[in-house]
Design an enzyme around this catalytic site. Structure first.
Site, PDB file in Angstrom:
ATOM      1  N   GLU A   1      -2.316  -9.369   8.494  1.00  0.00           N
ATOM      2  CA  GLU A   1      -2.767  -8.050   8.924  1.00  0.00           C
ATOM      3  C   GLU A   1      -2.693  -7.096   7.735  1.00  0.00           C
ATOM      4  O   GLU A   1      -1.727  -7.125   6.981  1.00  0.00           O
ATOM      5  CB  GLU A   1      -1.804  -7.585  10.029  1.00  0.00           C
ATOM      6  N   PHE A   2      -3.696  -6.241   7.594  1.00  0.00           N
ATOM      7  CA  PHE A   2      -3.682  -5.303   6.455  1.00  0.00           C
ATOM      8  C   PHE A   2      -3.667  -3.854   6.909  1.00  0.00           C
ATOM      9  O   PHE A   2      -4.037  -2.965   6.154  1.00  0.00           O
ATOM     10  CB  PHE A   2      -4.890  -5.561   5.548  1.00  0.00           C
ATOM     11  N   LEU A   3      -3.290  -3.597   8.158  1.00  0.00           N
ATOM     12  CA  LEU A   3      -3.411  -2.216   8.638  1.00  0.00           C
ATOM     13  C   LEU A   3      -2.403  -1.275   7.982  1.00  0.00           C
ATOM     14  O   LEU A   3      -1.277  -1.649   7.680  1.00  0.00           O
ATOM     15  CB  LEU A   3      -3.295  -2.152  10.160  1.00  0.00           C
TER      16      LEU A   3
ATOM     17  N   ASN B   1      -0.266  -6.264  -1.186  1.00  0.00           N
ATOM     18  CA  ASN B   1       0.741  -5.201  -1.143  1.00  0.00           C
ATOM     19  C   ASN B   1       1.398  -5.006  -2.508  1.00  0.00           C
ATOM     20  O   ASN B   1       1.662  -3.878  -2.924  1.00  0.00           O
ATOM     21  CB  ASN B   1       1.796  -5.499  -0.080  1.00  0.00           C
TER      22      ASN B   1
ATOM     23  N   CYS C   1       6.379  -1.594   4.680  1.00  0.00           N
ATOM     24  CA  CYS C   1       5.799  -2.802   4.059  1.00  0.00           C
ATOM     25  C   CYS C   1       6.068  -2.927   2.573  1.00  0.00           C
ATOM     26  O   CYS C   1       6.638  -3.924   2.125  1.00  0.00           O
ATOM     27  CB  CYS C   1       4.285  -2.823   4.280  1.00  0.00           C
TER      28      CYS C   1
ATOM     29  N   LYS D   1       9.710  -3.694   1.278  1.00  0.00           N
ATOM     30  CA  LYS D   1      10.179  -4.987   1.802  1.00  0.00           C
ATOM     31  C   LYS D   1       9.367  -6.143   1.194  1.00  0.00           C
ATOM     32  O   LYS D   1       9.931  -7.142   0.751  1.00  0.00           O
ATOM     33  CB  LYS D   1      10.012  -4.952   3.326  1.00  0.00           C
TER      34      LYS D   1
HETATM   35  C1  UDX Z   1       0.580  -0.506   3.501  1.00  0.00           C
HETATM   36  C2  UDX Z   1      -0.760  -1.163   3.134  1.00  0.00           C
HETATM   37  O1  UDX Z   1      -1.699  -0.156   2.743  1.00  0.00           O
HETATM   38  C3  UDX Z   1      -1.294  -1.971   4.297  1.00  0.00           C
HETATM   39  O2  UDX Z   1      -2.498  -2.636   3.922  1.00  0.00           O
HETATM   40  C4  UDX Z   1      -0.235  -3.004   4.695  1.00  0.00           C
HETATM   41  O3  UDX Z   1      -0.702  -3.776   5.792  1.00  0.00           O
HETATM   42  C5  UDX Z   1       1.068  -2.292   5.043  1.00  0.00           C
HETATM   43  O4  UDX Z   1       1.494  -1.493   3.936  1.00  0.00           O
HETATM   44  P1  UDX Z   1       1.364   1.698   4.787  1.00  0.00           P
HETATM   45  O5  UDX Z   1       2.764   1.284   4.462  1.00  0.00           O
HETATM   46  O6  UDX Z   1       1.067   2.189   6.152  1.00  0.00           O
HETATM   47  O7  UDX Z   1       0.359   0.477   4.514  1.00  0.00           O
HETATM   48  O8  UDX Z   1       1.002   2.884   3.783  1.00  0.00           O
HETATM   49  P2  UDX Z   1       0.100   3.158   2.507  1.00  0.00           P
HETATM   50  O9  UDX Z   1      -0.902   4.172   2.854  1.00  0.00           O
HETATM   51  O10 UDX Z   1      -0.378   1.930   1.872  1.00  0.00           O
HETATM   52  O11 UDX Z   1       1.187   3.866   1.539  1.00  0.00           O
HETATM   53  C6  UDX Z   1       2.351   3.183   1.077  1.00  0.00           C
HETATM   54  C7  UDX Z   1       3.205   4.081   0.233  1.00  0.00           C
HETATM   55  O12 UDX Z   1       2.604   4.359  -1.023  1.00  0.00           O
HETATM   56  C8  UDX Z   1       3.476   5.468   0.862  1.00  0.00           C
HETATM   57  O13 UDX Z   1       4.813   5.815   0.621  1.00  0.00           O
HETATM   58  C9  UDX Z   1       2.530   6.380   0.131  1.00  0.00           C
HETATM   59  O14 UDX Z   1       2.941   7.718   0.108  1.00  0.00           O
HETATM   60  C10 UDX Z   1       2.545   5.766  -1.251  1.00  0.00           C
HETATM   61  N1  UDX Z   1       1.342   6.073  -2.031  1.00  0.00           N
HETATM   62  C11 UDX Z   1       0.131   5.571  -1.660  1.00  0.00           C
HETATM   63  C12 UDX Z   1       1.450   6.883  -3.163  1.00  0.00           C
HETATM   64  O15 UDX Z   1       2.536   7.367  -3.517  1.00  0.00           O
HETATM   65  N2  UDX Z   1       0.315   7.125  -3.895  1.00  0.00           N
HETATM   66  C13 UDX Z   1      -0.905   6.629  -3.557  1.00  0.00           C
HETATM   67  O16 UDX Z   1      -1.882   6.888  -4.274  1.00  0.00           O
HETATM   68  C14 UDX Z   1      -1.005   5.829  -2.394  1.00  0.00           C
END
Ligand code: UDX
Length: 419
Positions: free
Chosen positions: A144-146, A201, A253, A256
């Protein structure tokens, strides 16, 4: 579907909307009760509507009995937590216990699919366990990539569907499950499918960390990281996405999965030093923010009032798991700062943190205001009102959200990340 957490529930309502009959097994009786009456336990656009529709149309139901959930099912998705164990590995005890529990209730030829992230090799290992007892279960990986905040859209309009299986019949079954969803399909073996998830990830976490490192370097040499990233991003090979500097990546995600992948790599005899470096630089990034706050108040945090804006790990979610903001607050408190925090999505008390109801409440009498989450509403703060409420004049913008000139025009001192 086994597991009505983030991944399982979004997948369940999504599959029901495609016309499948979905039964969800979930251990938490309270959650089952709430979901059965149409209540979604977290904020996620669109999920509530699809839940209601699924319940109404009779194609979605919830039970605490996992064996009942899998009985009669042609496909069983596992969407269970794989929390971080003490040594950084993914803890598979919940997954293993449930697979053992449902094993004898599975239909012949059923396709058992790992949806949540599991360590590389898990799919094949579980297949071998079924093979050893003569079961005809076909185990597959379909990661899953959500991302939180866009989870349903990520399900309905995915960038790709990755299927890791050892037989064409399994691939065909999973392909038919997603009929109606337009996306490139990547069909491969289970080990490679599991690697796609971890590698994606790890790469995204590395991009964010690269941007943070460049930001820190920009600051050291007197460059503006926002212009530097803009200049880089126009190169089509680089792009502008996922390179926003901040207090470090967080969430349930990235922290971890990056750690788990370094453990997988070490166990496989290839120490992934690049990714180990990313984790280290990311942890140091929390301290970069704290150092800025400390120097903004004259070098000593003891007894200083610090307003922290943002508790969640990113905007668009109420999730506090792995939030860099909480780590920044912990470090500030460790040095004796008196922190008042505000987050637009967090109404309930957070243990150990004084939370208030508006941004202006947080900045009242504060020596310094720190932004740690990229909520849009912080962009539109009235800086003159902030200045009037604060006792000090320091602003540390840990997400580069604010326009430095506007902040300065209000009589405040601005510090961003790498600008
Ligand atoms: C992520 C992946 O995007 C998703 O595909 C996977 O299935 C689960 O992990 P998520 O954890 O919901 O999703 O958040 P995401 O939007 O990817 O952001 C992750 C972290 O990176 C956040 O703390 C965010 O603030 C940070 N981030 C993201 C930055 O600091 N800068 C960015 O440009 C993008």
């Amino acid at each position: 579907m086994i597991g009505a957490g983030y991944v399982g529930l979004v997948q369940a309502v999504g599959l029901a909307s495609l016309g499948h009959q979905v039964v969800v097994g979930e251990a938490d009786a309270d959650r089952v009760r709430k979901l059965s009456s149409g209540h979604v336990p977290f904020e996620e656009p669109g999920v509530s509507d699809l839940l209601e529709r699924g319940l109404r149309d009779g194609c979605l139901r919830f039970t605490t009995d996992n064996r009942e959930a899998v009985s009669g099912a042609e496909v069983v998705f596992i969407a269970l937590p794989t929390p971080e164990a003490d040594d950084g590995r993914a803890d598979l005890s919940i997954v293993d216990a449930v697979v053992a529990e449902i094993g004898s209730s599975l239909e012949p030829e059923v396709v058992l699919v790992f949806k949540s992230t599991v360590p590389v090799g898990t799919t094949d290992r579980v297949q071998q366990e079924f093979d050893a007892v003569g079961a005809t279960v076909r185990v597959a990986s379909n990661p899953e990539f959500l991302a939180e905040g866009t989870a349903l859209d990520d399900f309905l309009n995915p960038s790709r569907i990755v299927i890791g299986a050892r037989s064409m019949a399994t691939v065909e079954m999973l392909t038919s499950v997603y009929e109606g969803i337009e996306a490139p399909h990547v069909v491969t073996d289970p080990v490679s499918a599991e690697m796609v998830k971890y590698s994606s990830n790890a790469y995204l976490a590395t991009r964010v960390t690269f941007a943070n490192a460049i930001a820190n370097l920009c600051e050291a040499v007197g460059a503006d990281v926002e212009d530097v990233l803009l200049g880089m991003g126009h190169d089509g090979r680089i792009g502008h996405h996922f390179m926003r500097p901040g207090p470090g990546f967080g969430g349930s995600c990235f922290p971890k999965d990056t750690k788990a992948l370094t453990m997988i790599a070490r166990a496989a005899g290839y120490p992934f030093s690049l990714l180990e470096g990313v984790i280290e630089v990311n942890q140091a990034q929390h301290r970069v923010v704290v150092d800025k706050v400390r120097s903004a108040v004259g070098g000593v945090l003891q007894g200083k009032r610090v307003a922290v804006l943002g508790l969640t790990y990113k905007a668009g979610t109420a999730d506090l798991r792995g939030s860099p903001s909480l780590e920044v607050i912990r470090l500030l408190q460790e040095e004796g700062a008196d922190v008042a925090a505000f987050d637009p999505a967090v109404a309930e008390a957070v243990p150990g943190i004084t939370t208030v109801f508006t941004a202006l409440d947080a900045v009242r009498d504060a020596d310094v205001m720190v932004i740690t989450t990229d909520w849009d509403e912080f962009r539109h703060l009235d800086m003159r009102a902030v200045r009037a409420a604060m006792s000090g004049t320091a602003v540390v913008d840990g997400r580069n959200l604010l326009e430095p000139a506007t902040v300065r025009a209000a009589g405040l001192h601005y510090q961003g990340i790498g600008r």
